[in-house]
Scaffold this active site. Structure first.
Site, PDB file in Angstrom:
ATOM      1  N   LYS A 149       0.169  -1.154  -0.364  1.00  0.00           N
ATOM      2  CA  LYS A 149       0.537   0.373   0.088  1.00  0.00           C
ATOM      3  C   LYS A 149       0.989   1.145  -0.319  1.00  0.00           C
ATOM      4  CE  LYS A 149      -1.527   1.857   3.560  1.00  0.00           C
ATOM      5  NZ  LYS A 149      -2.883   2.521   4.698  1.00  0.00           N
ATOM      6  N   ASP A 169      -6.824   1.294   0.830  1.00  0.00           N
ATOM      7  CA  ASP A 169      -6.678   1.548   2.531  1.00  0.00           C
ATOM      8  C   ASP A 169      -7.771   1.368   3.196  1.00  0.00           C
ATOM      9  OD1 ASP A 169      -7.947   3.186   2.352  1.00  0.00           O
ATOM     10  OD2 ASP A 169      -6.754   4.863   2.813  1.00  0.00           O
TER      11      ASP A 169
END
Length: 214
Positions: A120, A138
């Site tokens: 991420k 997220d």
């Protein structure tokens, strides 16, 4: 969400916010990497408060290393998990200097080898700093993707793969920011503000919420 509605969904988000940007404050790729590394399980607001103190003093890998762990922790101690984040940031700075000439690498593979940098974080840097069409999933994007029916999935990897396939190419670079902002301020976790949502007509969420009584 019907496939024919996806383009309308993103066209609406673009019309409302033509040039979306991250809410993390930074002036260089290294500052962005640092801010994203610090933002795990923390809010952008709390990270910005810390980096406003840190970056004027140290905003390069060598300057961060020169601080040492105790002084670095003093700047970021208001952020959750600051002990481990300080350790990872210092180790990342060492690797950047030793292996990349002090520069942030531009490949996901190299970014993910940095301590404290997962997929991420790497995707955020690739997208925000280098303009690559990648998707950093997220908690906000995961929720919005499932709730709206845009890209339902049981885990972040599944959601990421579906988003990359379903989002029209013209919107892909900015989609990360649009979806985060939608989830952060409108499609919130406990009770989404459907009456404020411009993309509600294209959303699969059935129990649409109503505004509170005046």
């Amino acid at each position: 969400m019907k496939r024919e509605h996806i383009g309308l969904f993103f066209a609406t988000l673009k019309a409302a916010n033509p040039m979306p940007v991250t809410e993390l404050e930074y002036t260089s790729v290294f500052e962005l990497l640092t801010a994203v590394l610090l933002s795990a399980q923390a809010t952008d607001v709390s990270v910005n408060k810390a980096t406003r103190r840190l970056f004027p003093v140290a905003n390069t890998p060598q300057a961060i290393l020169n601080l040492g762990v105790d002084r670095l922790e003093a700047y970021i101690k208001t952020i959750g998990l600051y002990h481990s984040k300080a350790k990872n940031l210092l180790a990342t700075c060492e690797m950047l200097i030793e292996q990349h000439g002090g520069q942030v690498p531009r490949t996901r593979e190299a970014l993910e080898k940095l301590p404290g940098v997962g997929r991420k974080t790497a995707n955020v840097v690739l997208n925000t700093a280098f303009g690559e069409a990648v998707m950093a999933v997220d908690t906000h994007i995961f929720r919005v993707s499932n709730r709206t029916g845009l890209a339902p999935g049981k885990n972040v990897q599944e959601v990421e793969q579906k988003l990359m396939k379903r989002i029209p190419p013209d919107y892909l670079v900015d989609a990360h920011h649009w979806l985060i902002l939608l989830g952060r301020y409108v499609c919130i976790a406990r009770k989404p503000l459907c009456w404020q949502c411009g993309v509600a007509p294209f959303c699969d969420y059935q129990p649409k919420t109503e505004p509170p009584p005046a």
